[in-house]
Structure formats: structure tokens, C-alpha cells
Design a protein around this motif. Structure first.
Motif, PDB file in Angstrom:
ATOM      1  N   ALA A 248       0.833  -1.209   0.000  1.00 34.52           N
ATOM      2  CA  ALA A 248       0.000   0.000   0.000  1.00 34.52           C
ATOM      3  C   ALA A 248       0.862   1.250   0.000  1.00 34.52           C
ATOM      4  O   ALA A 248       0.551   2.233  -0.680  1.00 34.52           O
ATOM      5  CB  ALA A 248      -0.927   0.003   1.210  1.00 34.52           C
ATOM      6  N   ALA A 249       1.968   1.239   0.743  1.00 38.89           N
ATOM      7  CA  ALA A 249       2.866   2.400   0.772  1.00 38.89           C
ATOM      8  C   ALA A 249       3.484   2.639  -0.598  1.00 38.89           C
ATOM      9  O   ALA A 249       3.603   3.791  -1.043  1.00 38.89           O
ATOM     10  CB  ALA A 249       3.949   2.200   1.829  1.00 38.89           C
ATOM     11  N   VAL A 250       3.842   1.571  -1.293  1.00 31.24           N
ATOM     12  CA  VAL A 250       4.422   1.712  -2.638  1.00 31.24           C
ATOM     13  C   VAL A 250       3.378   2.270  -3.604  1.00 31.24           C
ATOM     14  O   VAL A 250       3.646   3.203  -4.364  1.00 31.24           O
ATOM     15  CB  VAL A 250       4.965   0.349  -3.136  1.00 31.24           C
TER      16      VAL A 250
ATOM     17  N   PRO B 135      -5.018   2.381  10.299  1.00 30.16           N
ATOM     18  CA  PRO B 135      -5.174   3.501  11.228  1.00 30.16           C
ATOM     19  C   PRO B 135      -5.012   4.805  10.432  1.00 30.16           C
ATOM     20  O   PRO B 135      -4.241   4.865   9.468  1.00 30.16           O
ATOM     21  CB  PRO B 135      -4.007   3.307  12.206  1.00 30.16           C
ATOM     22  N   ARG B 136      -5.722   5.806  10.813  1.00 30.15           N
ATOM     23  CA  ARG B 136      -5.623   7.092  10.108  1.00 30.15           C
ATOM     24  C   ARG B 136      -4.204   7.651  10.169  1.00 30.15           C
ATOM     25  O   ARG B 136      -3.756   8.301   9.234  1.00 30.15           O
ATOM     26  CB  ARG B 136      -6.628   8.083  10.683  1.00 30.15           C
ATOM     27  N   ASP B 137      -3.488   7.365  11.255  1.00 33.72           N
ATOM     28  CA  ASP B 137      -2.105   7.853  11.361  1.00 33.72           C
ATOM     29  C   ASP B 137      -1.212   7.318  10.255  1.00 33.72           C
ATOM     30  O   ASP B 137      -0.260   7.980   9.854  1.00 33.72           O
ATOM     31  CB  ASP B 137      -1.501   7.513  12.731  1.00 33.72           C
ATOM     32  N   TRP B 138      -1.495   6.143   9.750  1.00 33.62           N
ATOM     33  CA  TRP B 138      -0.700   5.598   8.648  1.00 33.62           C
ATOM     34  C   TRP B 138      -0.788   6.526   7.446  1.00 33.62           C
ATOM     35  O   TRP B 138       0.226   6.837   6.809  1.00 33.62           O
ATOM     36  CB  TRP B 138      -1.193   4.185   8.289  1.00 33.62           C
TER      37      TRP B 138
ATOM     38  N   ARG C 134       5.373  12.196   4.474  1.00 33.66           N
ATOM     39  CA  ARG C 134       6.564  11.705   3.776  1.00 33.66           C
ATOM     40  C   ARG C 134       6.661  12.287   2.367  1.00 33.66           C
ATOM     41  O   ARG C 134       7.741  12.414   1.804  1.00 33.66           O
ATOM     42  CB  ARG C 134       6.506  10.180   3.729  1.00 33.66           C
ATOM     43  N   HIS C 135       5.530  12.639   1.791  1.00 31.09           N
ATOM     44  CA  HIS C 135       5.478  13.183   0.430  1.00 31.09           C
ATOM     45  C   HIS C 135       5.139  14.670   0.410  1.00 31.09           C
ATOM     46  O   HIS C 135       4.745  15.205  -0.629  1.00 31.09           O
ATOM     47  CB  HIS C 135       4.455  12.389  -0.397  1.00 31.09           C
TER      48      HIS C 135
END
Length: 153
Positions: free
Chosen positions: A59-61, A114-117, A124-125
Motif C-alpha cells: 500500500a505504501a508503494v 489507522p488514520r495515522d498511517w 513523507r510526500h
């Protein structure tokens, strides 16, 4: 609609065919979200009801690709909320017999977030992150999901 003004990628060939019929000047591709091309850029990039199929690492990618593709905003819609995962799962199980549940959901793991993710990914962007409730009428799981909008910070 100007050619190249809209595009998309979906794993389902039928959905891509439908998009091509409705928006023949669009740039639609059958493929995995991890293959999302960052060029051409679009003003707005949207994902609807798919992030629960990704693990956090993939998901991060994928989200990173979406953020690099977007000139303005990224919307990730219908995200299962980690804070309400147990209640969502209980409601889904109670709506079906145990046999129906196993048949329908066998092998379909869902990731809750989690919303914090999302806040961390946005930061980060260099983006800000806003949340708003899911608004799918007549969808029982809607109360256990949220939408996320990332915009220039």
C-alpha cells in the motif's frame, strides 16, 4: 473530454472495458495497482474500495506512485478503519451463515488502516491529509470505513 484528461488502471478487464465505453478518449489499462505508471500526471488521482486488498508495505508503494502521479490531490476512498475492525467483522459475520461467510470470504484477507498511517504517508510526500466519512448509501460496512484526501501541504 480532451484526450488523455482521464485514465485509470484496474485488475478487472470488465471494469476497464466499461470505462473505455463510457470515456472512449480515456487512457485505461488492465493491470495491478502496483503497476500504476507515474506518467502521464493527472490533477487528481483516486482509488475507490481497493486499499483493503493491499498489505501495508505494498500500500505504501502504491500510494507513493499515486502521490507522484497527482499534480493536486489524491483521494483514497472506502478504507477499512482499524479502530472499528472488530465491529465491522462481527457485522459481516452476523449477516451470513458460517458456511456462507467462509465461501464468500475464503482467502480474501482485508487490511484495516489507522488514520495515522495515512498521515505519515502524506507527510513523507509533503502533503497534508484530511479525512471524511464514507458516504455509500445502503452499504452496511460504510460506517466502518473512512475516506482520505491528500493535498499539497
Amino acid at each position: 473530454l480532451r484526450a488523455g484528461a482521464v485514465g485509470g488502471i484496474d485488475y478487472g478487464a470488465g471494469l476497464v472495458a466499461a470505462a473505455r465505453r463510457v470515456l472512449p478518449d480515456g487512457d485505461f489499462t488492465v493491470g495491478d495497482a502496483a503497476e500504476l505508471a507515474e506518467v502521464p500526471a493527472y490533477d487528481h488521482v483516486v482509488s475507490h474500495g481497493v486499499f483493503h486488498y493491499f498489505g501495508l508495505e505494498s500500500a505504501a508503494v502504491i500510494l507513493g506512485r499515486m502521490l507522484r502521479k497527482a499534480r493536486k490531490t489524491v483521494a483514497v476512498l472506502e478504507v477499512p478503519d482499524l479502530a472499528t475492525r472488530e465491529a465491522a467483522e462481527a457485522e459481516r459475520r452476523n449477516a451470513l451463515s458460517p458456511e456462507e461467510y467462509e465461501r464468500k470470504y475464503a482467502g480474501l484477507g482485508h487490511t484495516s488502516y489507522p488514520r495515522d498511517w495515512f498521515r505519515e504517508q502524506a507527510a513523507r510526500h509533503g502533503r497534508a491529509c484530511d479525512f471524511f466519512p464514507s458516504c455509500m448509501p445502503d452499504y452496511a460496512q460504510s460506517i466502518y470505513r473512512f475516506n482520505c484526501l491528500m493535498r499539497p501541504g
